[in-house]
Design a protein around this motif. Structure first.
Motif, short mmCIF file in Angstrom:
data_model
loop_
_atom_site.label_atom_id
_atom_site.label_comp_id
_atom_site.label_asym_id
_atom_site.label_seq_id
_atom_site.Cartn_x
_atom_site.Cartn_y
_atom_site.Cartn_z
N ARG A 58 0.73 -1.06 0.09
CA ARG A 58 -0.01 -0.01 -0.12
C ARG A 58 0.79 1.29 0.14
NH1 ARG A 58 -3.90 -1.77 4.98
NH2 ARG A 58 -2.58 0.01 5.99
N VAL A 62 2.27 -0.34 4.28
CA VAL A 62 2.05 -1.53 4.67
C VAL A 62 1.62 -2.56 3.47
CG1 VAL A 62 0.12 -2.53 5.98
CG2 VAL A 62 0.73 -0.42 6.71
N GLU A 64 -0.08 -5.72 2.42
CA GLU A 64 -1.26 -6.55 2.81
C GLU A 64 -0.92 -7.95 2.10
OE1 GLU A 64 -4.87 -4.89 1.48
OE2 GLU A 64 -5.16 -3.43 3.10
N PHE A 84 -5.87 -13.29 5.65
CA PHE A 84 -5.50 -11.91 5.56
C PHE A 84 -4.26 -11.37 6.46
CE2 PHE A 84 -5.85 -7.48 6.32
CZ PHE A 84 -5.61 -6.79 4.92
N LEU A 86 -1.16 -8.60 7.56
CA LEU A 86 -0.48 -7.23 7.37
C LEU A 86 1.05 -7.31 7.91
CD1 LEU A 86 -2.82 -4.72 9.06
CD2 LEU A 86 -2.61 -5.40 6.61
N HIS A 88 4.66 -4.85 8.35
CA HIS A 88 5.01 -3.18 8.10
C HIS A 88 6.28 -3.37 9.28
CE1 HIS A 88 2.51 -1.93 11.50
NE2 HIS A 88 1.47 -2.70 11.00
N TYR A 109 5.97 -5.87 12.28
CA TYR A 109 4.75 -6.34 12.63
C TYR A 109 4.29 -7.31 11.40
CZ TYR A 109 -0.09 -6.08 14.05
OH TYR A 109 -1.56 -6.43 14.47
N ARG A 111 1.53 -10.24 11.06
CA ARG A 111 0.18 -11.12 11.70
C ARG A 111 -0.59 -11.20 10.59
NH1 ARG A 111 3.82 -10.59 14.71
NH2 ARG A 111 3.76 -9.82 16.78
N MET A 113 -4.66 -13.43 9.89
CA MET A 113 -5.80 -13.99 10.58
C MET A 113 -6.29 -15.12 9.60
SD MET A 113 -6.12 -11.59 12.74
CE MET A 113 -7.60 -11.85 13.68
N ARG A 115 -8.41 -18.47 8.03
CA ARG A 115 -9.73 -18.96 8.46
C ARG A 115 -9.61 -20.59 7.71
NH1 ARG A 115 -13.93 -15.19 9.45
NH2 ARG A 115 -15.28 -16.94 9.26
N ILE A 130 -11.73 -18.85 14.80
CA ILE A 130 -10.99 -17.80 14.53
C ILE A 130 -9.65 -18.05 15.10
CG2 ILE A 130 -10.69 -15.27 14.96
CD1 ILE A 130 -13.22 -15.47 13.23
N VAL A 132 -5.38 -16.56 14.86
CA VAL A 132 -4.37 -15.47 14.62
C VAL A 132 -2.86 -15.99 14.75
CG1 VAL A 132 -3.38 -13.53 15.75
CG2 VAL A 132 -5.78 -13.81 16.10
N ALA A 133 -2.20 -15.58 13.63
CA ALA A 133 -0.83 -15.92 13.33
C ALA A 133 0.15 -15.09 13.20
CB ALA A 133 -0.75 -16.72 11.96
N SER A 134 1.23 -15.38 14.03
CA SER A 134 2.37 -14.58 14.14
C SER A 134 3.55 -15.02 13.15
CB SER A 134 2.92 -14.54 15.48
OG SER A 134 4.05 -13.82 15.55
N THR A 145 3.32 -19.10 13.05
CA THR A 145 2.69 -19.65 14.42
C THR A 145 1.35 -19.32 14.50
OG1 THR A 145 4.93 -19.43 15.33
CG2 THR A 145 3.28 -19.95 16.88
#
Lengths: 150, 137
Positions: A58, A62, A64, A84, A86, A88, A109, A111, A113, A115, A130, A132-134, A145
């Motif tokens: 972007r 950032v 995406e 999805f 992000l 940065h 950063y 991370r 999400m 599904r 739901i 969350v991934a790092s 992870t």
């Protein structure tokens, strides 16, 4: 927020296709050529021909990510995963990642999400959660992870 | 390699909804629209009112779970507009109601919202849905 480990995913990435400047930024597509995933409740491999990362850099710097994977578990179930994400950070850190250097993942950063969709009864719990991934962008490929949000 | 996922509170969003509009059976399931006619949001870094004109497009699936698709406009107490969307899962049988919000704003003060991922924990209360939203660190 309570989470628990779902799996760790090791992904290999092929040469990207640079689409170039598009209305919302700079677009690039990277084929995901394989890899593995491993967690307490599932493990297996990433199928190369239906996995890729559609990236958009972007104008605010950032990145995406729009990731699609097909996973095959060690007992033969197919799982469709999308995420999805992000990414940065400080320009020098992002530049080092771009040069393929190893960078401490705590300095930027990254991370996503994820599904999941599956028809296999053993893994239907994935349809209803739901996550969350790092991310950690290693030179040899990203490591995710992935935690289930409880 | 980083271990547990860390988060911090972003805000609590309280929505006021009007009568459900039942679209009915679609290819995905039974589609219900919950119009959002107002509400509030409150957190350490932002607070204000939910503007009317949003909604949550809720699909009820055969297994009893709901998937959510919300879009609303937030107006901060200092006059900035924030476009907020989320998708989510509501599974009442397992008391699981979680969302994945995203934000877009042109206001420099709130530009941090453009750069974060978040998770919401939802709850249906008598006076409307409440979403406790955490920023993923």
């Amino acid at each position: 927020m309570n989470t628990r480990l779902l799996m760790t995913m090791y992904v290999t990435v092929g040469p990207p296709l640079n689409i170039g400047t598009v209305p919302h930024g700079t677009r690039r597509t990277a084929p995901l050529t394989g890899g593995t995933f491993e967690g307490p409740r599932l493990r297996g491999t990433i199928l190369p021909d239906s996995s890729a990362d559609w990236q958009l850099l972007r104008s605010d710097g950032v990145l995406e990510m729009d990731l699609r994977f097909t996973l095959r578990t060690d007992d033969g179930a197919l799982i469709s995963m999308s995420a999805f994400g992000l990414r940065h950070g400080p320009p020098e850190v992002i530049a080092a990642i771009g040069r393929g250097e190893a960078v401490d993942p705590s300095t930027y950063y990254f991370r996503t999400m994820p599904r999941f969709e599956t028809a296999h009864p053993s893994y239907s719990f994935l349809n209803h959660l739901i996550a969350v991934a790092s991310g950690d962008r290693r030179p040899e490929g990203p490591i995710y992870t992935i935690h289930e949000v409880l | 390699m980083s271990g547990a996922i860390e988060s911090r509170p972003l805000m609590v969003v309280r929505l006021t909804t009007s009568a459900i509009q039942e679209i009915g059976s679609t290819s995905q399931g039974r589609l219900l629209v919950f119009p959002v006619i107002g509400g509030t949001f409150d957190g350490e870094r932002l607070r204000g009112q939910v503007r009317a004109g949003g909604g949550d497009w809720v699909t009820v699936h055969g297994n009893g779970t709901f998937t959510l698709d919300l879009r609303v406009t937030l107006e901060t107490d200092d006059g900035s507009l924030i476009h907020m969307t989320f998708t989510g899962i509501r599974d009442d049988a397992n008391q699981y109601f979680r969302t994945v919000p995203r934000f877009e704003t042109a206001a420099p003060k709130y530009a941090f919202l453009n750069r974060l991922l978040a998770v919401g924990i939802g709850e249906i209360r008598p006076d409307g849905p409440v979403h406790v939203i955490e920023e993923i660190l």
